[in-house]
Design a protein around this motif. Structure first.
Motif, PDB file in Angstrom:
ATOM      1  N   LYS A 164      76.995  54.102  -1.474  1.00  0.00           N
ATOM      2  CA  LYS A 164      77.946  53.394  -0.626  1.00  0.00           C
ATOM      3  C   LYS A 164      79.076  54.320  -0.165  1.00  0.00           C
ATOM      4  O   LYS A 164      79.512  54.256   0.979  1.00  0.00           O
ATOM      5  CB  LYS A 164      78.517  52.209  -1.397  1.00  0.00           C
ATOM      6  CG  LYS A 164      78.670  50.975  -0.610  1.00  0.00           C
ATOM      7  CD  LYS A 164      79.104  49.837  -1.498  1.00  0.00           C
ATOM      8  CE  LYS A 164      78.698  48.553  -0.830  1.00  0.00           C
ATOM      9  NZ  LYS A 164      79.119  47.389  -1.559  1.00  0.00           N
TER      10      LYS A 164
ATOM     11  N   ARG B  18      80.183  55.248   3.695  1.00  0.00           N
ATOM     12  CA  ARG B  18      81.554  55.036   4.194  1.00  0.00           C
ATOM     13  C   ARG B  18      82.150  56.324   4.755  1.00  0.00           C
ATOM     14  O   ARG B  18      82.824  56.305   5.785  1.00  0.00           O
ATOM     15  CB  ARG B  18      82.441  54.502   3.080  1.00  0.00           C
ATOM     16  CG  ARG B  18      81.993  53.172   2.536  1.00  0.00           C
ATOM     17  CD  ARG B  18      82.948  52.115   2.914  1.00  0.00           C
ATOM     18  NE  ARG B  18      82.507  50.870   2.297  1.00  0.00           N
ATOM     19  CZ  ARG B  18      82.578  49.728   2.912  1.00  0.00           C
ATOM     20  NH1 ARG B  18      83.092  49.669   4.104  1.00  0.00           N
ATOM     21  NH2 ARG B  18      82.164  48.639   2.322  1.00  0.00           N
TER      22      ARG B  18
ATOM     23  N   ILE C  76      80.545  56.960   8.146  1.00  0.00           N
ATOM     24  CA  ILE C  76      81.109  56.083   9.166  1.00  0.00           C
ATOM     25  C   ILE C  76      82.471  56.602   9.608  1.00  0.00           C
ATOM     26  O   ILE C  76      82.768  56.666  10.805  1.00  0.00           O
ATOM     27  CB  ILE C  76      81.194  54.632   8.648  1.00  0.00           C
ATOM     28  CG1 ILE C  76      79.791  54.045   8.506  1.00  0.00           C
ATOM     29  CG2 ILE C  76      82.051  53.767   9.563  1.00  0.00           C
ATOM     30  CD1 ILE C  76      79.732  52.714   7.790  1.00  0.00           C
TER      31      ILE C  76
ATOM     32  N   LEU D 285      76.512  56.156  13.792  1.00  0.00           N
ATOM     33  CA  LEU D 285      77.250  54.966  13.362  1.00  0.00           C
ATOM     34  C   LEU D 285      76.328  53.759  13.227  1.00  0.00           C
ATOM     35  O   LEU D 285      76.398  53.021  12.239  1.00  0.00           O
ATOM     36  CB  LEU D 285      78.368  54.684  14.364  1.00  0.00           C
ATOM     37  CG  LEU D 285      79.447  53.712  13.978  1.00  0.00           C
ATOM     38  CD1 LEU D 285      80.167  54.180  12.723  1.00  0.00           C
ATOM     39  CD2 LEU D 285      80.435  53.558  15.105  1.00  0.00           C
ATOM     40  N   VAL D 286      75.451  53.564  14.189  1.00  0.00           N
ATOM     41  CA  VAL D 286      74.504  52.448  14.123  1.00  0.00           C
ATOM     42  C   VAL D 286      73.587  52.600  12.916  1.00  0.00           C
ATOM     43  O   VAL D 286      73.337  51.641  12.176  1.00  0.00           O
ATOM     44  CB  VAL D 286      73.694  52.340  15.434  1.00  0.00           C
ATOM     45  CG1 VAL D 286      72.499  51.423  15.287  1.00  0.00           C
ATOM     46  CG2 VAL D 286      74.588  51.873  16.564  1.00  0.00           C
TER      47      VAL D 286
ATOM     48  N   LEU E  84      75.610  51.936   9.652  1.00  0.00           N
ATOM     49  CA  LEU E  84      75.917  50.518   9.488  1.00  0.00           C
ATOM     50  C   LEU E  84      74.664  49.736   9.093  1.00  0.00           C
ATOM     51  O   LEU E  84      74.729  48.809   8.289  1.00  0.00           O
ATOM     52  CB  LEU E  84      76.527  49.955  10.769  1.00  0.00           C
ATOM     53  CG  LEU E  84      77.951  50.411  11.067  1.00  0.00           C
ATOM     54  CD1 LEU E  84      78.376  49.937  12.448  1.00  0.00           C
ATOM     55  CD2 LEU E  84      78.915  49.916  10.010  1.00  0.00           C
ATOM     56  N   TRP E  85      73.521  50.131   9.653  1.00  0.00           N
ATOM     57  CA  TRP E  85      72.260  49.497   9.287  1.00  0.00           C
ATOM     58  C   TRP E  85      71.932  49.763   7.820  1.00  0.00           C
ATOM     59  O   TRP E  85      71.516  48.856   7.090  1.00  0.00           O
ATOM     60  CB  TRP E  85      71.170  50.020  10.208  1.00  0.00           C
ATOM     61  CG  TRP E  85      69.799  49.531   9.867  1.00  0.00           C
ATOM     62  CD1 TRP E  85      69.321  48.260   9.975  1.00  0.00           C
ATOM     63  CD2 TRP E  85      68.736  50.318   9.347  1.00  0.00           C
ATOM     64  NE1 TRP E  85      68.017  48.222   9.560  1.00  0.00           N
ATOM     65  CE2 TRP E  85      67.623  49.472   9.171  1.00  0.00           C
ATOM     66  CE3 TRP E  85      68.609  51.671   9.037  1.00  0.00           C
ATOM     67  CZ2 TRP E  85      66.415  49.921   8.686  1.00  0.00           C
ATOM     68  CZ3 TRP E  85      67.399  52.119   8.557  1.00  0.00           C
ATOM     69  CH2 TRP E  85      66.318  51.248   8.379  1.00  0.00           C
TER      70      TRP E  85
ATOM     71  N   GLU F 138      74.094  50.496   5.458  1.00  0.00           N
ATOM     72  CA  GLU F 138      75.082  49.801   4.634  1.00  0.00           C
ATOM     73  C   GLU F 138      74.702  48.331   4.472  1.00  0.00           C
ATOM     74  O   GLU F 138      74.759  47.789   3.373  1.00  0.00           O
ATOM     75  CB  GLU F 138      76.467  49.932   5.263  1.00  0.00           C
ATOM     76  CG  GLU F 138      77.553  49.298   4.434  1.00  0.00           C
ATOM     77  CD  GLU F 138      78.906  49.414   5.088  1.00  0.00           C
ATOM     78  OE1 GLU F 138      79.885  49.588   4.348  1.00  0.00           O
ATOM     79  OE2 GLU F 138      78.992  49.329   6.326  1.00  0.00           O
ATOM     80  N   ARG F 139      74.303  47.703   5.552  1.00  0.00           N
ATOM     81  CA  ARG F 139      73.886  46.295   5.483  1.00  0.00           C
ATOM     82  C   ARG F 139      72.647  46.146   4.607  1.00  0.00           C
ATOM     83  O   ARG F 139      72.542  45.220   3.798  1.00  0.00           O
ATOM     84  CB  ARG F 139      73.621  45.760   6.883  1.00  0.00           C
ATOM     85  CG  ARG F 139      73.208  44.287   6.854  1.00  0.00           C
ATOM     86  CD  ARG F 139      73.095  43.686   8.222  1.00  0.00           C
ATOM     87  NE  ARG F 139      74.408  43.626   8.840  1.00  0.00           N
ATOM     88  CZ  ARG F 139      74.682  44.074  10.066  1.00  0.00           C
ATOM     89  NH1 ARG F 139      73.731  44.609  10.795  1.00  0.00           N
ATOM     90  NH2 ARG F 139      75.896  43.980  10.562  1.00  0.00           N
TER      91      ARG F 139
END
Length: 72
Positions: A3, A7, A10, A54-55, A58-59, A61-62
């Motif tokens: 994680k 972060r 990002i 970034l995409v 974020l993917w 991370e989700r």
């Protein structure tokens, strides 16, 4: 991926976007230079690469959050 790594990635992608904006601002307003190819290339390349990273982050991370939710 951890994680913390996500972060930091990002934050790095967002800071690269801010850097591209700062570069264009300095070239256009501070140095009073016209728009040339370097400003366009930097903005297009940096924004495209940063947006893709970034995409992806974020993917991931989700996906990691969903995995943790189902693990509990």
């Amino acid at each position: 991926m951890q994680k913390r790594t996500i972060r930091l990635g990002i934050a790095g992608a967002i800071s690269a976007m801010i850097g591209a904006i700062a570069y264009a601002f300095v070239r256009l307003y501070v140095m009073n230079l016209r728009v040339d190819l370097s400003v366009l290339v930097v903005n297009i390349v940096v924004f495209s690469a940063s947006a893709a990273v970034l995409v992806y982050l974020l993917w991931k991370e989700r996906e990691l959050e969903e995995e943790e939710m189902f693990r509990d």
